[in-house]
Design an enzyme around this catalytic site. Structure first.
Site, PDB file in Angstrom:
ATOM      1  N   GLY A  14      39.510  28.747  46.679  1.00 54.52           N
ATOM      2  CA  GLY A  14      41.032  27.962  46.730  1.00 54.52           C
ATOM      3  C   GLY A  14      40.818  26.673  46.889  1.00 54.52           C
ATOM      4  O   GLY A  14      41.781  25.703  47.372  1.00 54.52           O
ATOM      5  N   ASN A  16      41.278  24.476  44.388  1.00 52.85           N
ATOM      6  CA  ASN A  16      42.384  24.167  43.446  1.00 52.85           C
ATOM      7  C   ASN A  16      43.680  24.210  44.432  1.00 52.85           C
ATOM      8  O   ASN A  16      44.447  23.233  44.396  1.00 52.85           O
ATOM      9  CB  ASN A  16      42.271  24.746  42.345  1.00 52.85           C
ATOM     10  CG  ASN A  16      41.393  24.173  41.108  1.00 52.85           C
ATOM     11  OD1 ASN A  16      41.860  23.162  40.711  1.00 52.85           O
ATOM     12  ND2 ASN A  16      40.533  24.902  40.782  1.00 52.85           N
ATOM     13  N   MET A  88      41.753  35.925  39.786  1.00 48.91           N
ATOM     14  CA  MET A  88      40.891  36.687  38.843  1.00 48.91           C
ATOM     15  C   MET A  88      41.342  38.140  38.557  1.00 48.91           C
ATOM     16  O   MET A  88      40.716  39.066  38.810  1.00 48.91           O
ATOM     17  CB  MET A  88      39.471  36.620  39.351  1.00 48.91           C
ATOM     18  CG  MET A  88      38.893  35.473  39.845  1.00 48.91           C
ATOM     19  SD  MET A  88      39.134  34.299  38.762  1.00 48.91           S
ATOM     20  CE  MET A  88      37.303  34.098  38.084  1.00 48.91           C
ATOM     21  N   LYS A  89      42.544  37.988  37.895  1.00 51.02           N
ATOM     22  CA  LYS A  89      43.199  39.408  37.670  1.00 51.02           C
ATOM     23  C   LYS A  89      44.167  38.914  36.545  1.00 51.02           C
ATOM     24  O   LYS A  89      45.014  37.879  36.834  1.00 51.02           O
ATOM     25  CB  LYS A  89      44.061  39.680  39.016  1.00 51.02           C
ATOM     26  CG  LYS A  89      44.966  40.929  38.965  1.00 51.02           C
ATOM     27  CD  LYS A  89      44.194  42.423  39.077  1.00 51.02           C
ATOM     28  CE  LYS A  89      44.941  43.564  38.388  1.00 51.02           C
ATOM     29  NZ  LYS A  89      44.291  44.758  38.298  1.00 51.02           N
ATOM     30  N   ILE A  90      44.388  39.734  35.556  1.00 48.19           N
ATOM     31  CA  ILE A  90      45.249  39.598  34.304  1.00 48.19           C
ATOM     32  C   ILE A  90      46.871  39.725  34.955  1.00 48.19           C
ATOM     33  O   ILE A  90      46.880  40.841  35.734  1.00 48.19           O
ATOM     34  CB  ILE A  90      44.824  40.492  33.391  1.00 48.19           C
ATOM     35  CG1 ILE A  90      43.490  40.024  32.613  1.00 48.19           C
ATOM     36  CG2 ILE A  90      46.040  40.514  32.227  1.00 48.19           C
ATOM     37  CD1 ILE A  90      43.094  40.830  31.758  1.00 48.19           C
ATOM     38  N   ASN A 105      48.017  28.389  34.349  1.00 44.62           N
ATOM     39  CA  ASN A 105      46.810  28.830  34.684  1.00 44.62           C
ATOM     40  C   ASN A 105      45.636  27.556  34.505  1.00 44.62           C
ATOM     41  O   ASN A 105      45.787  26.683  33.446  1.00 44.62           O
ATOM     42  CB  ASN A 105      46.343  30.261  33.713  1.00 44.62           C
ATOM     43  CG  ASN A 105      44.963  30.514  34.472  1.00 44.62           C
ATOM     44  OD1 ASN A 105      44.667  30.389  35.610  1.00 44.62           O
ATOM     45  ND2 ASN A 105      44.127  30.991  33.649  1.00 44.62           N
ATOM     46  N   HIS A 107      41.961  27.123  33.593  1.00 49.31           N
ATOM     47  CA  HIS A 107      40.701  27.934  33.028  1.00 49.31           C
ATOM     48  C   HIS A 107      39.311  26.900  33.034  1.00 49.31           C
ATOM     49  O   HIS A 107      39.508  25.695  32.372  1.00 49.31           O
ATOM     50  CB  HIS A 107      40.852  28.540  31.798  1.00 49.31           C
ATOM     51  CG  HIS A 107      39.829  29.515  31.484  1.00 49.31           C
ATOM     52  ND1 HIS A 107      39.665  30.440  31.828  1.00 49.31           N
ATOM     53  CD2 HIS A 107      38.805  29.373  30.381  1.00 49.31           C
ATOM     54  CE1 HIS A 107      38.535  31.208  31.244  1.00 49.31           C
ATOM     55  NE2 HIS A 107      38.176  30.400  30.492  1.00 49.31           N
TER      56      HIS A 107
END
Ligand code: GAR
Length: 187
Positions: A14, A16, A88-90, A105, A107
């Protein structure tokens, strides 16, 4: 200025999230973080929600009705914008549909290179000269929506995964707030 009610999704440390919370306390920053959702009960990042008195919810994404729960809470807290910060989940189809153009998002690579997981080890294996981060809109394709901001660094000979992560995250703390400002300046 009316700030956009925003939910930040996390899964882990966390850092970010913490950075966005600090930025959002500035009156001129376009978002207010009104909710934090984690798919990991033990995410360290939830401590930032507690510390800054932001409502937070753990939603088990292995449970059957998890998408309903997410959509219910987004409605309950009148969420208009979503930031994925180490989630970390689509994101499910119905959620991307309900929030089209309103989910972003961050990345840890220069997309479209190194989509998905284990970016740093793959970059080293590939002898990449440059690393960086990308903030992009989320659509139904993995790490596939249009780019808002990218930041680049050069990879040195002795850089290992830990150093790459450090270099990347320093850039992320600039890129994420910059991307948010850019989006709302253009609306
Ligand atoms: C960040 O580096 C972010 O780019 C990455 O997870 C980290 C979360 O760090 N996201 C992904 O890999 C998504 N595919 P944080 O929890 O300290 O903000």
């Amino acid at each position: 200025m009316v700030k956009k009610n925003t939910c930040v999704f996390i899964s882990g440390r966390g850092s970010n999230l913490k950075n966005l919370i600090i930025h959002s306390r500035d009156n001129s920053f376009p978002i207010k973080i009104s909710l934090v959702i984690s798919n990991n009960k033990k995410a360290i990042g939830l401590n930032y929600a507690k510390k800054f008195k932001i409502p937070y919810i753990f939603i088990n994404t292995d449970s059957k009705n998890y998408e309903k729960k997410i959509l219910f809470n987004l409605k309950k807290y009148k969420i208009k914008f979503i930031c994925l910060a180490g989630y970390m989940k689509i994101i499910s189809k119905n959620l991307t549909k309900a929030f089209q153009g309103k989910i972003i998002n961050i990345h840890p690579s220069l997309l479209p290179k190194f989509k998905g997981l284990n970016t740093y080890s793959r970059m080293l294996k590939n002898n990449e000269k440059k690393g960086g981060c990308t903030v992009h809109f989320v659509n139904e394709r993995l790490d596939g929506g249009s780019t808002i901001t990218k930041k680049i660094f050069f990879i040195e000979k002795n850089d290992d995964e830990k150093i790459l992560k450090n270099k990347t995250q320093i850039l992320e703390y600039k890129a994420f707030p910059e991307a948010i400002i850019k989006i709302f300046r253009n609306i």
